[in-house]
Design a protein around this motif. Structure first.
Motif, PDB file in Angstrom:
ATOM      1  N   SER A 118     -32.358 -65.115 -74.365  1.00  0.00           N
ATOM      2  CA  SER A 118     -32.323 -65.935 -73.120  1.00  0.00           C
ATOM      3  C   SER A 118     -30.850 -66.417 -73.078  1.00  0.00           C
ATOM      4  CB  SER A 118     -33.205 -67.149 -73.233  1.00  0.00           C
ATOM      5  OG  SER A 118     -34.505 -66.693 -73.388  1.00  0.00           O
ATOM      6  N   ILE A 119     -29.935 -65.646 -73.527  1.00  0.00           N
ATOM      7  CA  ILE A 119     -28.495 -66.054 -72.948  1.00  0.00           C
ATOM      8  C   ILE A 119     -28.049 -65.170 -72.003  1.00  0.00           C
ATOM      9  CG2 ILE A 119     -27.927 -66.980 -75.450  1.00  0.00           C
ATOM     10  CD1 ILE A 119     -26.694 -64.073 -76.032  1.00  0.00           C
ATOM     11  N   ASN A 120     -26.959 -65.698 -71.235  1.00  0.00           N
ATOM     12  CA  ASN A 120     -26.270 -64.510 -70.388  1.00  0.00           C
ATOM     13  C   ASN A 120     -25.502 -63.562 -70.952  1.00  0.00           C
ATOM     14  OD1 ASN A 120     -27.215 -66.164 -68.072  1.00  0.00           O
ATOM     15  ND2 ASN A 120     -25.365 -67.578 -68.110  1.00  0.00           N
ATOM     16  N   HIS A 121     -25.679 -62.466 -70.944  1.00  0.00           N
ATOM     17  CA  HIS A 121     -25.308 -61.348 -71.421  1.00  0.00           C
ATOM     18  C   HIS A 121     -24.737 -60.147 -70.530  1.00  0.00           C
ATOM     19  CE1 HIS A 121     -29.462 -60.214 -71.750  1.00  0.00           C
ATOM     20  NE2 HIS A 121     -28.794 -58.978 -71.690  1.00  0.00           N
ATOM     21  N   TYR A 122     -23.862 -59.433 -71.243  1.00  0.00           N
ATOM     22  CA  TYR A 122     -23.639 -57.807 -70.650  1.00  0.00           C
ATOM     23  C   TYR A 122     -23.684 -56.901 -71.819  1.00  0.00           C
ATOM     24  CZ  TYR A 122     -21.784 -59.985 -66.456  1.00  0.00           C
ATOM     25  OH  TYR A 122     -21.635 -60.642 -65.058  1.00  0.00           O
TER      26      TYR A 122
END
Length: 326
Positions: A167-171
């Motif tokens: 649930s983290i912002n990621h690429y």
């Protein structure tokens, strides 16, 4: 909305200088990211490059605390991005040294994700074409079901799942057959340099002609990551294939290396990968489709990327010779 895709806004104030932690800074991709930053006169972002003593990838439970300690010691107000280029990249050794391979490639992401979550930062993680089995005959998309053949691919796949469930912002950028001017530390160089050295020593080259991939220049990947960090590339969070365009066998790649370098191909011979003893089966076809990322950016064709690499290599060698003579 852009081309029917909902854009997730990055929570980064690009009027301020973003602060980046770069893990795996001494690898070929990490060093190309550093090189771009050093050559960038406007110093668009601040790059922090911890070493292996400051961040222990073999102890996932310590990583979040170690990164927090580093932030405190450097008196950093915030962390905007964490770029993870660190990896156990030697695919053969990964079969033998499974514990370290999974610790570095998979379990470390638990600690990294925990720190990213605390900081409300964005994670950029590098994955691999080896998460696929290679039984497909057309380029793999981001929606294709992974089926790794060896422990290296499985460890990279586990890392993706850890990130996606965190649930983290990621690429997540999946790439293929990397070559960079600094070489891969875990492999003692890169494929291009190995071929050039053998050719100049007049050695016979027997190269696999039935494994197909997309050779990818780490400098092109670094440029994409740099644009993303600077806010010049707005794209939704998620998983993307990021390789140079086009595909070839290792034999075709070798032929092009020799041709562009003005070296003879007379001692170059094709061979099947089945003729090489290996600790695990490699995917015979691992080309990654660039359709998903193409509305936002597109890397050059691999032949153009190779030409740029060889030009860059010659320039660096010339500068080293000049420096040695001063």
């Amino acid at each position: 909305m852009l081309n029917g895709v909902h854009l997730v806004k990055q929570k980064v104030d690009f009027n301020m200088k973003p602060t980046i932690i770069l893990l795996g800074a001494q690898g070929q991709l990490g060093r190309d990211i550093q090189r771009l930053q050093k050559n960038n006169t406007d110093e668009t972002f601040e790059l922090i490059c911890p070493n292996r003593h400051q961040v222990d990838f073999l102890s996932s439970e310590k990583i979040s605390l170690q990164l927090s300690k580093l932030k405190k010691e450097l008196q950093l107000a915030n962390i905007d991005f964490v770029i993870n280029c660190a990896a156990f990249t030697n695919t053969n050794k990964a079969q033998e040294e499974k514990e370290d391979s999974y610790a570095i490639n998979s379990m470390a992401l638990l600690g990294i994700a925990d720190f990213v979550r605390q900081e409300k930062a964005i994670l950029i993680h590098i994955s691999s074409d080896y998460i696929f089995d290679g039984n497909k005959k057309t380029p793999y998309t981001e929606e294709d079901l992974p089926n790794p053949l060896g422990h290296y691919g499985l460890s990279k796949f586990f890392a993706e799942k850890i990130i996606q469930l965190s649930s983290i912002n990621h690429y997540i950028f999946r790439s293929s057959s990397l070559f960079g001017i600094y070489g891969a530390r875990g492999k003692g160089g890169n494929f291009v340099e190995t071929i050039l050295k053998k050719a100049k020593n007049n050695e016979k080259l027997t190269i696999v002609n039935d494994q197909t991939m997309s050779p990818t220049h780490t400098l092109d990947m670094a440029k994409t990551i740099s644009k993303l960090i600077k806010g010049n590339l707005l794209m939704p969070f998620g998983t993307y294939n990021l390789t140079n365009r086009g595909e070839c066998s290792w034999f075709e790649f070798t032929h092009e290396i020799l041709t562009q370098s003005g070296l003879s191909t007379q001692k170059l011979f094709p061979v099947s990968y089945r003729d090489f003893p290996a600790s695990f089966e490699r995917p015979p076809y691992s080309v990654l489709s660039g359709d998903k990322i193409s509305p936002y950016t597109q890397l050059p064709h691999w032949k153009d990327a190779l030409a740029e690499y060889l030009k860059d290599r010659q320039l660096i060698q010339s500068n080293q010779e000049i420096g040695a003579n001063i």
